[in-house]
Design a protein around this motif. Structure first.
Motif, PDB file in Angstrom:
ATOM      1  N   LEU A 102       0.843  -1.196   0.000  1.00 32.76           N
ATOM      2  CA  LEU A 102       0.000   0.000   0.000  1.00 32.76           C
ATOM      3  C   LEU A 102       0.881   1.249   0.000  1.00 32.76           C
ATOM      4  CD1 LEU A 102      -2.517  -1.182   2.746  1.00 32.76           C
ATOM      5  CD2 LEU A 102      -2.894  -1.238   0.278  1.00 32.76           C
ATOM      6  N   PRO A 103       1.522   1.555  -1.118  1.00 33.95           N
ATOM      7  CA  PRO A 103       2.487   2.666  -1.128  1.00 33.95           C
ATOM      8  C   PRO A 103       1.863   4.039  -1.329  1.00 33.95           C
ATOM      9  CG  PRO A 103       2.451   1.636  -3.279  1.00 33.95           C
ATOM     10  CD  PRO A 103       1.462   0.865  -2.417  1.00 33.95           C
ATOM     11  N   GLN A 104       0.555   4.102  -1.617  1.00 32.32           N
ATOM     12  CA  GLN A 104      -0.020   5.355  -2.066  1.00 32.32           C
ATOM     13  C   GLN A 104       0.100   6.461  -1.028  1.00 32.32           C
ATOM     14  OE1 GLN A 104      -0.931   5.566  -5.216  1.00 32.32           O
ATOM     15  NE2 GLN A 104      -1.182   7.773  -4.915  1.00 32.32           N
ATOM     16  N   THR A 105      -0.101   6.122   0.238  1.00 28.19           N
ATOM     17  CA  THR A 105      -0.056   7.156   1.281  1.00 28.19           C
ATOM     18  C   THR A 105       1.324   7.795   1.376  1.00 28.19           C
ATOM     19  OG1 THR A 105      -1.759   6.014   2.563  1.00 28.19           O
ATOM     20  CG2 THR A 105      -0.395   7.613   3.728  1.00 28.19           C
ATOM     21  N   LEU A 106       2.361   6.972   1.408  1.00 24.35           N
ATOM     22  CA  LEU A 106       3.715   7.517   1.497  1.00 24.35           C
ATOM     23  C   LEU A 106       4.077   8.280   0.235  1.00 24.35           C
ATOM     24  CD1 LEU A 106       6.299   7.841   3.064  1.00 24.35           C
ATOM     25  CD2 LEU A 106       7.059   5.608   2.252  1.00 24.35           C
ATOM     26  N   LEU A 107       3.606   7.830  -0.914  1.00 26.43           N
ATOM     27  CA  LEU A 107       3.849   8.570  -2.153  1.00 26.43           C
ATOM     28  C   LEU A 107       3.201   9.945  -2.097  1.00 26.43           C
ATOM     29  CD1 LEU A 107       3.371   5.755  -4.827  1.00 26.43           C
ATOM     30  CD2 LEU A 107       5.481   7.000  -4.355  1.00 26.43           C
ATOM     31  N   GLU A 108       1.992  10.026  -1.564  1.00 26.61           N
ATOM     32  CA  GLU A 108       1.324  11.322  -1.444  1.00 26.61           C
ATOM     33  C   GLU A 108       2.056  12.221  -0.456  1.00 26.61           C
ATOM     34  OE1 GLU A 108      -2.650  10.414  -0.340  1.00 26.61           O
ATOM     35  OE2 GLU A 108      -3.225   9.675  -2.333  1.00 26.61           O
ATOM     36  N   TRP A 109       2.502  11.654   0.673  1.00 24.13           N
ATOM     37  CA  TRP A 109       3.268  12.453   1.635  1.00 24.13           C
ATOM     38  C   TRP A 109       4.546  12.990   1.000  1.00 24.13           C
ATOM     39  CZ3 TRP A 109       2.871   8.689   6.412  1.00 24.13           C
ATOM     40  CH2 TRP A 109       1.572   8.769   6.928  1.00 24.13           C
ATOM     41  N   SER A 110       5.230  12.156   0.236  1.00 19.32           N
ATOM     42  CA  SER A 110       6.474  12.598  -0.410  1.00 19.32           C
ATOM     43  C   SER A 110       6.204  13.715  -1.401  1.00 19.32           C
ATOM     44  CB  SER A 110       7.139  11.409  -1.108  1.00 19.32           C
ATOM     45  OG  SER A 110       7.422  10.370  -0.212  1.00 19.32           O
ATOM     46  N   SER A 111       5.124  13.571  -2.182  1.00 18.27           N
ATOM     47  CA  SER A 111       4.782  14.613  -3.162  1.00 18.27           C
ATOM     48  C   SER A 111       4.415  15.918  -2.466  1.00 18.27           C
ATOM     49  CB  SER A 111       3.628  14.135  -4.050  1.00 18.27           C
ATOM     50  OG  SER A 111       3.988  12.975  -4.761  1.00 18.27           O
ATOM     51  N   ASP A 112       3.631  15.826  -1.389  1.00 20.61           N
ATOM     52  CA  ASP A 112       3.258  17.041  -0.661  1.00 20.61           C
ATOM     53  C   ASP A 112       4.478  17.695  -0.016  1.00 20.61           C
ATOM     54  OD1 ASP A 112       0.658  16.559  -1.354  1.00 20.61           O
ATOM     55  OD2 ASP A 112       0.105  15.646   0.563  1.00 20.61           O
ATOM     56  N   ALA A 113       5.412  16.881   0.456  1.00 18.97           N
ATOM     57  CA  ALA A 113       6.581  17.422   1.151  1.00 18.97           C
ATOM     58  C   ALA A 113       7.451  18.251   0.224  1.00 18.97           C
ATOM     59  CB  ALA A 113       7.393  16.289   1.767  1.00 18.97           C
ATOM     60  N   VAL A 114       7.660  17.782  -1.000  1.00 19.50           N
ATOM     61  CA  VAL A 114       8.591  18.485  -1.889  1.00 19.50           C
ATOM     62  C   VAL A 114       7.960  19.719  -2.518  1.00 19.50           C
ATOM     63  CG1 VAL A 114       9.832  16.362  -2.380  1.00 19.50           C
ATOM     64  CG2 VAL A 114       8.011  17.087  -3.913  1.00 19.50           C
ATOM     65  N   LEU A 115       6.634  19.875  -2.401  1.00 13.40           N
ATOM     66  CA  LEU A 115       6.004  21.080  -2.941  1.00 13.40           C
ATOM     67  C   LEU A 115       6.518  22.327  -2.256  1.00 13.40           C
ATOM     68  CD1 LEU A 115       2.278  19.954  -3.377  1.00 13.40           C
ATOM     69  CD2 LEU A 115       3.998  20.299  -5.159  1.00 13.40           C
ATOM     70  N   SER A 116       7.016  22.180  -1.030  1.00 10.23           N
ATOM     71  CA  SER A 116       7.509  23.339  -0.297  1.00 10.23           C
ATOM     72  C   SER A 116       8.853  23.828  -0.811  1.00 10.23           C
ATOM     73  CB  SER A 116       7.633  22.994   1.195  1.00 10.23           C
ATOM     74  OG  SER A 116       8.405  21.821   1.369  1.00 10.23           O
ATOM     75  N   ILE A 117       9.601  22.960  -1.507  1.00  7.27           N
ATOM     76  CA  ILE A 117      10.871  23.414  -2.061  1.00  7.27           C
ATOM     77  C   ILE A 117      10.831  23.486  -3.588  1.00  7.27           C
ATOM     78  CG2 ILE A 117      12.206  22.544  -0.118  1.00  7.27           C
ATOM     79  CD1 ILE A 117      13.043  20.198  -1.816  1.00  7.27           C
ATOM     80  N   ILE A 118       9.834  22.840  -4.197  1.00  9.88           N
ATOM     81  CA  ILE A 118       9.657  22.932  -5.657  1.00  9.88           C
ATOM     82  C   ILE A 118       8.215  23.331  -5.918  1.00  9.88           C
ATOM     83  CG2 ILE A 118       9.852  21.725  -7.856  1.00  9.88           C
ATOM     84  CD1 ILE A 118      11.718  19.791  -6.592  1.00  9.88           C
ATOM     85  N   PRO A 119       7.925  24.610  -6.063  1.00  8.23           N
ATOM     86  CA  PRO A 119       6.538  25.063  -6.263  1.00  8.23           C
ATOM     87  C   PRO A 119       5.952  24.456  -7.537  1.00  8.23           C
ATOM     88  CG  PRO A 119       7.994  26.913  -5.761  1.00  8.23           C
ATOM     89  CD  PRO A 119       8.868  25.731  -6.018  1.00  8.23           C
TER      90      PRO A 119
END
Length: 514
Positions: A497-514
């Motif tokens: 069930l990787p989807q949750t961690l994938l979403e967290w990773s995507s949300d996390a990098v939005l702060s350094i890559i708009p």
């Protein structure tokens, strides 16, 4: 009023942002104070519980901060430190790493001759440095976090001073770490000379708003920063220290080195490249691609040449660093950095679990053959008969690192390769897939050795067959069992069930890559 008479105005401090670091540093200082004033009044289990509670508290506070203000950047200390989704996710990972390392080390400290309060204090101090590196928005603050992490690790390795291998590893790591710090500081000086700032956001804004010709001073500074951080994450050709240091260090410390220290180094590298010098990506992307090529190839090939399991895992960690570089080099892909973050989180648990198994097994191997290397491949022959549960857990973690489907390792490799293809890095993606297949041989060899139906493999250092086949079912340290169970559970759950961690990773990098 002259400028000399103007009052000093200190920068505003958002203390809520700094709570995870305060928890880690405060607990470390408290342990040292109690241990120095009343050394006999502090049993080993108190230090272990304090480390676990502190790591868990830091992770919980970071999770609450994420739930409170999300991935929105929240700078403090005049913009020198920022709390955002990227730093908060890494803080949660660091807290989890502290908990697992403390669990594994609890049963091993006496064997290595390490004092529990000092070990716990140094572990928490290094974790505080890792958290600072994850959220640093200034090169000077980044350097302070880097040195806090590194100096604590030097001493952590040297704490096992009764072993010559540990003293040698600490000295190698210290000397080469000093050189890498010098490179990093020289890079900071050159970047400051080219841009007039050490603030990462300030450097990025300056480069974005200035039309410049090729700035060799800036490029030289970025190259030196890459050298300094490349040493910390053990990418080729700055990897020579890693196999010897990993082998000589106590296994719980090695697991921390291979996971949390590496994650902090890559977090700092991502901030420097994607926040400060993103406008110069055409200059540094080819360098990252070249480093990824070399790191993938050297790590995989050297791993299959090892007959010592601990050295094999050391070289495999170099190969995993290459996969993270594949994600970071995928600049044109929107998923490059998020795939690298996902890989770091997944690999950290696999590495912590694997070295936890080595820590548990090292005691038994030394009792069987005290004059030989405790992690020689031959010592793992028949492990499935002596320790079936331990062998099964180790097999799962090794197969996950090899990238077997339905494990976190497979999803992590798939994501970074997909990001490379999205950035049109077809050759790099192909090399990553080939080296993954080559490196899988090293893991499968250990698994087959553990489940070999007959005697041990013949590498000239075998356990006598009578003792190798003697069943041993009990006696596993409970704390280490908990750490291994947690690592296996995360590896399997994230793989299915990787989807949750994938979403967290995507949300996390939005702060350094708009």
């Amino acid at each position: 009023m002259t400028s000399l008479e103007e009052p000093f105005v200190s920068p505003a401090v958002d203390w809520w942002v700094l709570v995870p670091q305060i928890i880690l540093v405060g607990a470390a200082l408290g342990l040292l104070l109690v241990a120095s004033l009343a050394p006999r009044a502090l049993p080993g289990w108190v230090s272990t519980i304090a480390s676990i509670a502190t790591g868990a508290a830091a992770a919980i506070v970071a999770a609450v901060q994420w739930a409170t203000w999300g991935a929105t950047p929240r700078p403090t200390l005049a913009g020198a430190f920022v709390s955002d989704g990227f730093s908060l996710l890494l803080t949660v990972l660091v807290g989890a790493g502290v908990v697992m390392t403390a669990l594994v080390a609890h049963s091993a400290l006496d064997r290595y001759g390490m004092a529990p309060p000092e070990f716990a204090a140094l572990l928490l101090a290094s974790a505080a440095g890792a958290v600072v590196m994850a959220g640093a928005n200034d090169l000077i603050v980044l350097f302070l976090g880097l040195e806090s992490l590194s100096i604590a690790l030097y001493v952590l390795i040297a704490l096992a001073g009764r072993r010559a291998s540990a003293r040698e590893s600490a000295m190698k790591y210290f000397v080469l770490g000093a050189f890498s710090s010098a490179f990093f500081l020289y890079g900071v000086a050159l970047v400051y000379g080219a841009t007039g700032s050490t603030n990462l956001s300030g450097i990025g804004d300056f480069l974005f708003g200035t039309i410049r010709q090729t700035d060799y001073l800036l490029l030289a500074g970025v190259a030196l920063l890459l050298v300094g951080l490349g040493f910390k994450v053990a990418v080729v050709p700055f990897h020579f220290w890693a196999p010897d240091v990993y082998e000589g260090a106590p296994s719980p410390v090695t697991g921390y080195l291979a996971s949390i220290a590496k994650a902090a180094g890559f977090a700092a590298l991502a901030r420097v490249l994607y926040v400060a010098v993103a406008e110069q990506s055409t200059a540094w992307t080819p360098i990252l691609v070249g480093l990824a090529f070399a790191t993938l190839a050297v790590g995989a090939v050297m791993a299959i040449c090892q007959i010592d399991v601990k050295r094999m895992l050391a070289f495999s960690s170099i190969s995993h660093a290459g996969f993270v570089l594949v994600g970071l080099s995928a600049v044109e892909s929107g998923d490059g950095v998020s795939s690298a973050v996902f890989y770091l989180v997944a690999y950290s648990f696999m590495a912590l679990g694997s070295f936890a198994v080595l820590s548990v097994f090292g005691t038994e191997a030394r009792s069987l053959e005290p004059d030989s290397s405790p992690h020689s491949l031959s010592h793992y022959s028949g492990l499935a008969r002596r320790r079936p549960v331990l062998a099964l857990a180790f097999a799962v973690l090794l197969l996950a690192q090899a990238g077997v489907p339905l494990t976190a390792g497979f999803v992590a490799k798939f994501e970074v390769i997909r990001a490379a293809i999205g950035a049109r890095g077809y050759i790099l993606a192909a090399v990553a897939m080939v080296t993954a297949v080559v490196g899988a041989f090293a893991y499968l060899r250990v698994v087959l050795t553990m489940y070999a139906p007959e005697g041990p493999v013949d590498d000239g250092d075998s356990i006598p067959a009578a003792r190798a086949s003697r069943p041993r079912w009990g006696g596993l340290p409970l704390t280490s069992v908990l750490a291994i169970t947690l690592a296996v559970a995360v590896t399997l759950v994230v793989g299915v069930l990787p989807q949750t961690l994938l979403e967290w990773s995507s949300d996390a990098v939005l702060s350094i890559i708009p």
